[in-house]
Design an enzyme around this catalytic site. Structure first.
Site, PDB file in Angstrom:
ATOM      1  N   GLU A  68       0.831  -1.218   0.000  1.00 30.16           N
ATOM      2  CA  GLU A  68       0.000   0.000   0.000  1.00 30.16           C
ATOM      3  C   GLU A  68       0.861   1.262   0.000  1.00 30.16           C
ATOM      4  OE1 GLU A  68      -3.044   0.046   3.015  1.00 30.16           O
ATOM      5  OE2 GLU A  68      -3.656   2.076   2.509  1.00 30.16           O
ATOM      6  N   LYS A 246      -7.340  -0.674  11.736  1.00 31.21           N
ATOM      7  CA  LYS A 246      -6.720  -1.058  10.453  1.00 31.21           C
ATOM      8  C   LYS A 246      -5.532  -0.138  10.187  1.00 31.21           C
ATOM      9  CE  LYS A 246      -6.126  -1.371   5.806  1.00 31.21           C
ATOM     10  NZ  LYS A 246      -5.241  -0.522   4.967  1.00 31.21           N
ATOM     11  N   ASP A 262       4.364 -14.190  12.081  1.00 31.23           N
ATOM     12  CA  ASP A 262       3.015 -14.639  11.725  1.00 31.23           C
ATOM     13  C   ASP A 262       2.055 -13.459  11.882  1.00 31.23           C
ATOM     14  OD1 ASP A 262       0.464 -15.734  11.679  1.00 31.23           O
ATOM     15  OD2 ASP A 262       1.087 -17.591  12.676  1.00 31.23           O
ATOM     16  N   HIS A 360      -2.508  10.359  -0.166  1.00 35.66           N
ATOM     17  CA  HIS A 360      -2.665   8.998  -0.652  1.00 35.66           C
ATOM     18  C   HIS A 360      -2.661   8.970  -2.178  1.00 35.66           C
ATOM     19  CE1 HIS A 360      -4.195   4.865  -0.446  1.00 35.66           C
ATOM     20  NE2 HIS A 360      -3.801   4.922   0.806  1.00 35.66           N
TER      21      HIS A 360
HETATM   22  P1  NAD Z   1       9.500 -23.153  17.030  1.00 34.05           P
HETATM   23  O1  NAD Z   1       8.898 -24.325  17.710  1.00 34.05           O
HETATM   24  O2  NAD Z   1      10.085 -23.365  15.675  1.00 34.05           O
HETATM   25  O3  NAD Z   1      10.630 -22.509  17.952  1.00 34.05           O
HETATM   26  C1  NAD Z   1      10.481 -22.412  19.324  1.00 34.05           C
HETATM   27  C2  NAD Z   1      11.461 -23.320  20.027  1.00 34.05           C
HETATM   28  O4  NAD Z   1      12.791 -22.881  19.768  1.00 34.05           O
HETATM   29  C3  NAD Z   1      11.305 -23.281  21.530  1.00 34.05           C
HETATM   30  O5  NAD Z   1      10.348 -24.217  21.966  1.00 34.05           O
HETATM   31  C4  NAD Z   1      12.707 -23.586  22.030  1.00 34.05           C
HETATM   32  O6  NAD Z   1      12.876 -24.980  22.224  1.00 34.05           O
HETATM   33  C5  NAD Z   1      13.622 -23.181  20.865  1.00 34.05           C
HETATM   34  N1  NAD Z   1      14.417 -21.961  21.131  1.00 34.05           N
HETATM   35  C6  NAD Z   1      15.722 -21.798  20.787  1.00 34.05           C
HETATM   36  N2  NAD Z   1      16.153 -20.566  21.143  1.00 34.05           N
HETATM   37  C7  NAD Z   1      15.106 -19.934  21.727  1.00 34.05           C
HETATM   38  C8  NAD Z   1      14.928 -18.623  22.305  1.00 34.05           C
HETATM   39  N3  NAD Z   1      15.922 -17.731  22.343  1.00 34.05           N
HETATM   40  N4  NAD Z   1      13.720 -18.310  22.799  1.00 34.05           N
HETATM   41  C9  NAD Z   1      12.700 -19.191  22.770  1.00 34.05           C
HETATM   42  N5  NAD Z   1      12.811 -20.445  22.253  1.00 34.05           N
HETATM   43  C10 NAD Z   1      14.005 -20.809  21.725  1.00 34.05           C
HETATM   44  O7  NAD Z   1       8.494 -21.927  16.860  1.00 34.05           O
HETATM   45  P2  NAD Z   1       7.345 -21.293  17.760  1.00 34.05           P
HETATM   46  O8  NAD Z   1       7.710 -19.888  18.008  1.00 34.05           O
HETATM   47  O9  NAD Z   1       6.979 -22.142  18.928  1.00 34.05           O
HETATM   48  O10 NAD Z   1       6.113 -21.363  16.725  1.00 34.05           O
HETATM   49  C11 NAD Z   1       5.961 -20.383  15.740  1.00 34.05           C
HETATM   50  C12 NAD Z   1       5.305 -20.967  14.511  1.00 34.05           C
HETATM   51  O11 NAD Z   1       4.069 -21.596  14.842  1.00 34.05           O
HETATM   52  C13 NAD Z   1       4.965 -19.882  13.510  1.00 34.05           C
HETATM   53  O12 NAD Z   1       5.431 -20.299  12.240  1.00 34.05           O
HETATM   54  C14 NAD Z   1       3.440 -19.854  13.516  1.00 34.05           C
HETATM   55  O13 NAD Z   1       2.949 -19.449  12.256  1.00 34.05           O
HETATM   56  C15 NAD Z   1       3.107 -21.275  13.835  1.00 34.05           C
HETATM   57  N6  NAD Z   1       1.762 -21.572  14.395  1.00 34.05           N
HETATM   58  C16 NAD Z   1       0.878 -20.602  14.778  1.00 34.05           C
HETATM   59  C17 NAD Z   1      -0.359 -20.934  15.302  1.00 34.05           C
HETATM   60  C18 NAD Z   1      -1.302 -19.828  15.746  1.00 34.05           C
HETATM   61  O14 NAD Z   1      -0.912 -18.681  15.799  1.00 34.05           O
HETATM   62  N7  NAD Z   1      -2.554 -20.141  16.097  1.00 34.05           N
HETATM   63  C19 NAD Z   1      -0.703 -22.279  15.464  1.00 34.05           C
HETATM   64  C20 NAD Z   1       0.220 -23.243  15.083  1.00 34.05           C
HETATM   65  C21 NAD Z   1       1.469 -22.892  14.571  1.00 34.05           C
END
Ligand code: NAD
Length: 403
Positions: A68, A246, A262, A360
């Site tokens: 946009e 928005k 996300d 705009h």
């Molecule tokens: P992930 O599981 O890939 O990473 C998180 C893991 O990384 C942690 O559990 C930990 O073991 C490790 N880690 C390493 N260094 C870390 C640090 N400094 N801090 C925290 N953890 C660290 O990812 P996530 O963040 O658990 O999940 C994100 C993904 O899930 C996104 O792609 C999202 O789109 C997706 N998702 C979203 C939904 C929703 O929003 N409803 C539902 C399902 C999945």
């Protein structure tokens, strides 16, 4: 620094970002193919930058992936005004996410709640056993809550929440794993049946707040009061609040996308938080003091990560974080909240004075010029002609292109 009248290459050089952003393809096909299913290509967006955006005494080059026109210019303009007056202040709460475990088929839901709360310590320890990496980083499950619904279309239900400090992750996979692993234990404790085991995007324990104070001479006389009056409509009227919010997300989403986060999660969290009182309201407040001082504030959930999801796999997301010089998810959340507040201020200022179409349409004219077939220097020439003529149409652009 002003980047406006430069080429993309010159802007990258000025930001010393050639090595991190000047690569093509931005997302190599093998990486894309590993990210989602049935990949047939990649989809590109313009990546702009808001230079020297001031938050907590530091300045950030804020990357924005957005289609946009006027979004980047508006954030840059308000960043510049704020910079002259102390910038934005921002803070976050701890990065606490919620996982929900829905338990059905209970004859005595109240007793089920009591039995879960009595097992709180055991449940926290079991959740933490799922993620030793997170625990070693200082995160992990902190608490258990129980929400009781005596009446629902599926009968009475108990919903247990695991409250988890996810550190620098967005945390969805982290908390979902814990909820799924603990489901059999919840069934054994309560005698019920577990159905859903999933995080809540209403991340109301993981909030980012930003504020700014601007003196009476920051805007033309009368504009400050008009901004506060425009904001008041979003407090009382959901029709306005939807558009008000928005405009806030116009600033936040492009940063969320550029950093590989996300944006659906951020969007759903923001709107659910805006409706938490039962009435949907604007996420910012703007007050004009007697002395003309304008005070603005924003508070919203901000589940952003620096690890996990696409943040680690998308090369441009990594480059965007490097460009910002960000090293914690909390700092990214602070900048995102401040950009949302800045974007909202830009929209309210324009709406409360000349209206948004002037700025705009001037920027939109560039799109129309490109649509009409303009290239290179012709884009600006035709866009200026369109803006001057007052008719921002493809027909007019074609006429100007031929002239
Ligand atoms: P992930 O599981 O890939 O990473 C998180 C893991 O990384 C942690 O559990 C930990 O073991 C490790 N880690 C390493 N260094 C870390 C640090 N400094 N801090 C925290 N953890 C660290 O990812 P996530 O963040 O658990 O999940 C994100 C993904 O899930 C996104 O792609 C999202 O789109 C997706 N998702 C979203 C939904 C929703 O929003 N409803 C539902 C399902 C999945």
């Amino acid at each position: 620094m002003s980047l406006r009248h430069h080429s993309p290459q010159d802007r990258r050089t000025a930001l010393q970002a050639d090595d991190i952003l000047g690569f093509t393809p931005a997302l190599p096909e093998p990486v894309a193919d590993g990210m989602i299913e049935n990949v047939i290509g990649t989809f590109e967006l313009p990546l702009g930058v808001v230079p020297d955006f001031p938050v907590n005494g530091k300045t950030y080059n804020v990357p924005m992936a957005v289609e946009e026109p006027s979004v980047v210019a508006a954030a840059a303009h308000m960043g510049k005004i704020a910079r002259a007056h102390g910038g934005f202040r921002a803070e976050t709460t701890d990065p606490l996410m919620r996982a929900q475990v829905q338990i059905l088929g209970l004859t005595a839901p109240g007793a089920a709640r009591d039995v879960i709360m009595a097992a709180r310590e055991e449940l926290i320890a079991a959740a933490n056993a799922c993620d030793p990496v997170l625990v070693s980083l200082g995160g992990g499950c902190r608490d258990v809550e129980v929400h009781l619904f005596q009446v629902s279309p599926a009968g009475p239900m108990v919903v247990a929440h695991l409250i988890v400090d996810v550190r620098d992750a967005m945390g969805a996979n982290t908390v979902n794993t814990m909820a799924e692993r603990l489901a059999p234990r919840f069934e054994a404790l309560t005698g019920g049946t577990v159905r859903l085991r999933i995080l809540s995007n209403l991340a109301d324990l993981r909030l980012a707040r930003a504020s700014v104070i601007l003196p009476g001479d920051a805007f033309d006389p009368g504009v400050t009061r008009a901004i506060a009056e425009a904001c008041a409509l979003a407090i009382v009227d959901p029709y306005r609040a939807a558009t008000h919010n928005k405009g806030i997300m116009n600033g936040i989403d492009p940063l969320v996308i550029a950093t590989g986060n996300d944006w659906r999660a951020i969007e759903s969290g923001a709107h659910a938080y805006a409706a938490r009182s039962g009435r949907y309201v604007g996420l910012t407040t703007w007050e004009a003091g007697e002395d003309g001082v304008l005070t603005g504030q924003i508070e919203l959930p901000m589940a952003l990560g620096l690890v996990g999801g696409a943040t680690g796999t998308h090369p441009q997301a990594q480059a965007a974080l490097k460009l910002m010089g960000i090293s914690s998810a909390a700092d990214l959340a602070k900048v995102a909240a401040a950009v949302g507040l800045a974007q909202n201020l830009a929209a309210l200022r324009a709406l409360a004075s000349e209206g948004i179409q002037k700025g705009h349409m001037a920027l939109h004219a560039r799109n129309i010029a490109i649509l009409a077939g303009a290239h290179g220097a012709d884009v600006d020439r035709v866009a200026k002609g369109l803006a001057l003529s007052g008719a921002v149409t493809v027909e007019k652009a074609k006429e100007l292109l031929g002239a």
